[in-house]
Design an enzyme around this catalytic site. Structure first.
Site, PDB file in Angstrom:
ATOM      1  N   HIS A  99      47.215  47.326  39.844  1.00 49.36           N
ATOM      2  CA  HIS A  99      47.240  46.193  38.823  1.00 49.36           C
ATOM      3  C   HIS A  99      45.928  45.343  38.771  1.00 49.36           C
ATOM      4  O   HIS A  99      45.470  45.034  37.629  1.00 49.36           O
ATOM      5  CB  HIS A  99      48.619  45.520  39.274  1.00 49.36           C
ATOM      6  CG  HIS A  99      48.369  43.996  38.640  1.00 49.36           C
ATOM      7  ND1 HIS A  99      49.259  43.647  37.416  1.00 49.36           N
ATOM      8  CD2 HIS A  99      47.993  42.989  38.741  1.00 49.36           C
ATOM      9  CE1 HIS A  99      49.137  42.597  37.037  1.00 49.36           C
ATOM     10  NE2 HIS A  99      48.455  41.944  37.944  1.00 49.36           N
ATOM     11  N   GLU A 100      45.387  45.084  40.042  1.00 51.20           N
ATOM     12  CA  GLU A 100      44.290  44.376  40.028  1.00 51.20           C
ATOM     13  C   GLU A 100      43.041  45.280  39.413  1.00 51.20           C
ATOM     14  O   GLU A 100      42.062  44.789  38.956  1.00 51.20           O
ATOM     15  CB  GLU A 100      43.912  44.051  41.543  1.00 51.20           C
ATOM     16  CG  GLU A 100      44.913  42.904  42.059  1.00 51.20           C
ATOM     17  CD  GLU A 100      45.207  41.856  41.159  1.00 51.20           C
ATOM     18  OE1 GLU A 100      44.186  41.328  40.486  1.00 51.20           O
ATOM     19  OE2 GLU A 100      46.390  41.408  41.215  1.00 51.20           O
ATOM     20  N   HIS A 103      42.638  44.720  35.680  1.00 51.46           N
ATOM     21  CA  HIS A 103      41.792  43.670  35.390  1.00 51.46           C
ATOM     22  C   HIS A 103      40.334  43.901  35.416  1.00 51.46           C
ATOM     23  O   HIS A 103      39.733  43.437  34.192  1.00 51.46           O
ATOM     24  CB  HIS A 103      42.090  42.442  36.302  1.00 51.46           C
ATOM     25  CG  HIS A 103      43.429  41.916  36.257  1.00 51.46           C
ATOM     26  ND1 HIS A 103      44.265  41.337  35.075  1.00 51.46           N
ATOM     27  CD2 HIS A 103      44.605  41.754  36.981  1.00 51.46           C
ATOM     28  CE1 HIS A 103      45.272  41.150  35.600  1.00 51.46           C
ATOM     29  NE2 HIS A 103      45.608  41.250  36.816  1.00 51.46           N
TER      30      HIS A 103
END
Length: 112
Positions: A99-100, A103
């Site tokens: 998920h990170e 980004h």
């Protein structure tokens, strides 16, 4: 003397919704922290591979203290993984790390 502030009708539901969401995230992370990746890959290894494949190999991966304090710092081009994620082979940790990475990929693509 008791004073009732009408803005509490807006704030209280938001607060309760936030607490409920935080509980759900913590519960899911706790549950899936017990399920480990079959290949035995650690979350930072998966992150490094995802970033490499997306052409973001300049992103630095470091650790940060705390639990679920993971974040991507666009100013320093650094992915910070918490202690509960960094060396873990659980699918919960790999999911948080991926998920990170998303980004970082969004920033590289210019997606605000």
């Amino acid at each position: 003397m008791f004073y009732f502030d009408w803005t509490m009708l807006l704030v209280l539901p938001g607060l309760l919704l936030g607490l409920w969401a935080q509980h759900r995230v913590n519960s899911a992370f706790s549950e899936y922290s017990r399920v480990h990746c079959r290949r035995g890959l650690r979350a930072e290894e998966v992150s490094a591979e995802l970033l490499k494949q997306s052409g973001n190999s300049s992103v630095t991966i470091t650790g940060v203290s705390g639990t679920l304090t993971d974040h991507y710092d666009p100013a320093r081009d650094t992915l910070r993984l918490s202690q509960s994620v960094m060396g873990s082979t659980s699918i919960a940790a790999i999911g948080v790390a991926a998920h990170e990475c998303g980004h970082a990929m969004q920033q590289a693509d210019g997606y605000t």
